[in-house]
Design a protein around this motif. Structure first.
Motif, PDB file in Angstrom:
ATOM      1  N   MET A   1     -76.210 -41.117  83.690  1.00 57.64           N
ATOM      2  CA  MET A   1     -75.417 -39.971  83.323  1.00 57.64           C
ATOM      3  C   MET A   1     -75.214 -39.937  81.801  1.00 57.64           C
ATOM      4  N   VAL A   2     -74.953 -41.083  81.217  1.00 62.44           N
ATOM      5  CA  VAL A   2     -74.775 -41.140  79.761  1.00 62.44           C
ATOM      6  C   VAL A   2     -76.048 -40.697  79.052  1.00 62.44           C
ATOM      7  N   ALA A   3     -77.195 -41.180  79.518  1.00 70.74           N
ATOM      8  CA  ALA A   3     -78.468 -40.801  78.896  1.00 70.74           C
ATOM      9  C   ALA A   3     -78.716 -39.304  79.035  1.00 70.74           C
ATOM     10  N   ASP A   4     -78.406 -38.749  80.174  1.00 73.75           N
ATOM     11  CA  ASP A   4     -78.600 -37.323  80.397  1.00 73.75           C
ATOM     12  C   ASP A   4     -77.749 -36.504  79.423  1.00 73.75           C
ATOM     13  N   ILE A   5     -76.493 -36.876  79.282  1.00 74.48           N
ATOM     14  CA  ILE A   5     -75.592 -36.173  78.353  1.00 74.48           C
ATOM     15  C   ILE A   5     -76.071 -36.346  76.916  1.00 74.48           C
ATOM     16  N   TYR A   6     -76.468 -37.567  76.563  1.00 71.89           N
ATOM     17  CA  TYR A   6     -76.949 -37.849  75.204  1.00 71.89           C
ATOM     18  C   TYR A   6     -78.143 -36.954  74.865  1.00 71.89           C
ATOM     19  N   PHE A   7     -79.180 -36.973  75.709  1.00 78.18           N
ATOM     20  CA  PHE A   7     -80.375 -36.181  75.416  1.00 78.18           C
ATOM     21  C   PHE A   7     -80.089 -34.684  75.458  1.00 78.18           C
ATOM     22  N   GLU A   8     -79.222 -34.259  76.368  1.00 79.71           N
ATOM     23  CA  GLU A   8     -78.866 -32.839  76.426  1.00 79.71           C
ATOM     24  C   GLU A   8     -78.170 -32.397  75.147  1.00 79.71           C
ATOM     25  N   LEU A   9     -77.191 -33.165  74.690  1.00 76.84           N
ATOM     26  CA  LEU A   9     -76.461 -32.814  73.471  1.00 76.84           C
ATOM     27  C   LEU A   9     -77.365 -32.838  72.242  1.00 76.84           C
ATOM     28  N   CYS A  10     -78.156 -33.875  72.115  1.00 83.58           N
ATOM     29  CA  CYS A  10     -79.032 -33.990  70.946  1.00 83.58           C
ATOM     30  C   CYS A  10     -80.072 -32.880  70.914  1.00 83.58           C
ATOM     31  N   ALA A  11     -80.744 -32.654  72.045  1.00 92.98           N
ATOM     32  CA  ALA A  11     -81.770 -31.619  72.088  1.00 92.98           C
ATOM     33  C   ALA A  11     -81.158 -30.232  71.856  1.00 92.98           C
ATOM     34  N   SER A  12     -80.001 -29.978  72.428  1.00 90.37           N
ATOM     35  CA  SER A  12     -79.333 -28.680  72.228  1.00 90.37           C
ATOM     36  C   SER A  12     -78.947 -28.481  70.772  1.00 90.37           C
ATOM     37  N   ALA A  13     -78.450 -29.522  70.140  1.00 88.79           N
ATOM     38  CA  ALA A  13     -78.053 -29.420  68.728  1.00 88.79           C
ATOM     39  C   ALA A  13     -79.267 -29.137  67.843  1.00 88.79           C
ATOM     40  N   ILE A  14     -80.365 -29.812  68.106  1.00 88.32           N
ATOM     41  CA  ILE A  14     -81.584 -29.591  67.321  1.00 88.32           C
ATOM     42  C   ILE A  14     -82.090 -28.178  67.532  1.00 88.32           C
ATOM     43  N   ARG A  15     -82.153 -27.761  68.757  1.00 88.83           N
ATOM     44  CA  ARG A  15     -82.676 -26.415  69.056  1.00 88.83           C
ATOM     45  C   ARG A  15     -81.757 -25.317  68.516  1.00 88.83           C
ATOM     46  N   ALA A  16     -80.474 -25.594  68.411  1.00 88.87           N
ATOM     47  CA  ALA A  16     -79.537 -24.594  67.885  1.00 88.87           C
ATOM     48  C   ALA A  16     -79.819 -24.281  66.422  1.00 88.87           C
ATOM     49  N   VAL A  17     -80.276 -25.267  65.674  1.00 87.55           N
ATOM     50  CA  VAL A  17     -80.549 -25.034  64.253  1.00 87.55           C
ATOM     51  C   VAL A  17     -82.032 -24.876  63.941  1.00 87.55           C
ATOM     52  N   ASP A  18     -82.891 -25.258  64.887  1.00 92.16           N
ATOM     53  CA  ASP A  18     -84.325 -25.195  64.637  1.00 92.16           C
ATOM     54  C   ASP A  18     -85.068 -25.030  65.960  1.00 92.16           C
ATOM     55  N   SER A  19     -85.118 -23.810  66.431  1.00 90.37           N
ATOM     56  CA  SER A  19     -85.688 -23.546  67.757  1.00 90.37           C
ATOM     57  C   SER A  19     -87.211 -23.514  67.766  1.00 90.37           C
ATOM     58  N   ASN A  20     -87.836 -23.610  66.606  1.00 89.49           N
ATOM     59  CA  ASN A  20     -89.293 -23.491  66.527  1.00 89.49           C
ATOM     60  C   ASN A  20     -90.026 -24.815  66.387  1.00 89.49           C
ATOM     61  N   HIS A  21     -89.342 -25.924  66.624  1.00 88.34           N
ATOM     62  CA  HIS A  21     -89.990 -27.231  66.495  1.00 88.34           C
ATOM     63  C   HIS A  21     -89.792 -28.054  67.762  1.00 88.34           C
ATOM     64  N   LEU A  22     -90.730 -28.942  67.993  1.00 85.35           N
ATOM     65  CA  LEU A  22     -90.637 -29.819  69.152  1.00 85.35           C
ATOM     66  C   LEU A  22     -89.539 -30.862  68.975  1.00 85.35           C
ATOM     67  N   VAL A  23     -88.884 -31.185  70.053  1.00 85.80           N
ATOM     68  CA  VAL A  23     -87.933 -32.299  70.057  1.00 85.80           C
ATOM     69  C   VAL A  23     -88.714 -33.483  70.615  1.00 85.80           C
TER      70      VAL A  23
END
Length: 177
Positions: A1-23
């Motif tokens: 559960m911790v890993a799921d939340i971690y990756f969800e938060l990190c990927a969402s934050a990256i995509r929020a500021v840069d939606s045109n690049h791969l995570v």
């Protein structure tokens, strides 16, 4: 559960500021538990990992279970005939530069035969100093000496294998289809 939340938060934050690049992920330094890998696969575009083994196939298979492309972000082989201590640093040690080149060829060829693999990165360009770098690593990881003299056996093999990489990988992808 911790890993799921971690990756969800990190990927969402990256995509929020840069939606045109791969995570590309967290670049796993070792293979974590399967549920952590699965969590990474739910949120990342590419799963990246280091693999300092003679054969990356088991690690690739573990990460490929996510259904995502896999990137080997770091691998290497150290050699005892280099004159360096090789007492600090990851990965297997071999006896000669010829054996080191053969290990590269076996490793990369096996990795390229895995359809999920989209790339691999050799660590590193130049050897580390005998007295150690900032963290004490003092190993023969380079494609060249610290004086920038290439290791011919290794660089010639890299040139040949890398030139064939697309063909090797395409054959693996075709065989899977």
């Amino acid at each position: 559960m911790v890993a799921d939340i971690y990756f969800e938060l990190c990927a969402s934050a990256i995509r929020a500021v840069d939606s045109n690049h791969l995570v590309i992920g967290s670049r796993f330094g070792y293979q974590p538990q399967t549920n952590v890998i699965a969590a990474a696969g739910r949120h990342l575009d590419v799963v990246s990992f280091n693999c300092y083994d003679f054969d990356a196939s088991p690690a690739i298979d573990a990460y490929a279970a996510t259904g995502k492309p896999c990137l080997i972000s770091e691998f290497s082989f150290r050699c005892d005939d280099s004159g360096l201590p090789n007492t600090r640093g990851a990965g297997p040690r071999v006896a000669s530069q010829l054996e080191r080149a053969q290990c590269f060829e076996r490793y990369v060829t096996a990795a390229l035969r895995k359809p999920a693999v989209v790339g691999y990165h050799w660590f590193e360009h130049a050897d580390q100093p005998a007295e150690g770098r900032f963290d004490g690593e003092n190993s023969n990881f380079g494609t060249a000496t610290i004086q920038d003299e290439p290791y011919a056996e290794l660089t010639d093999t890299m040139t040949r294998v890398n030139a064939a990489a697309e063909q090797i990988h395409a054959a693996a992808v075709s065989a899977q289809a």
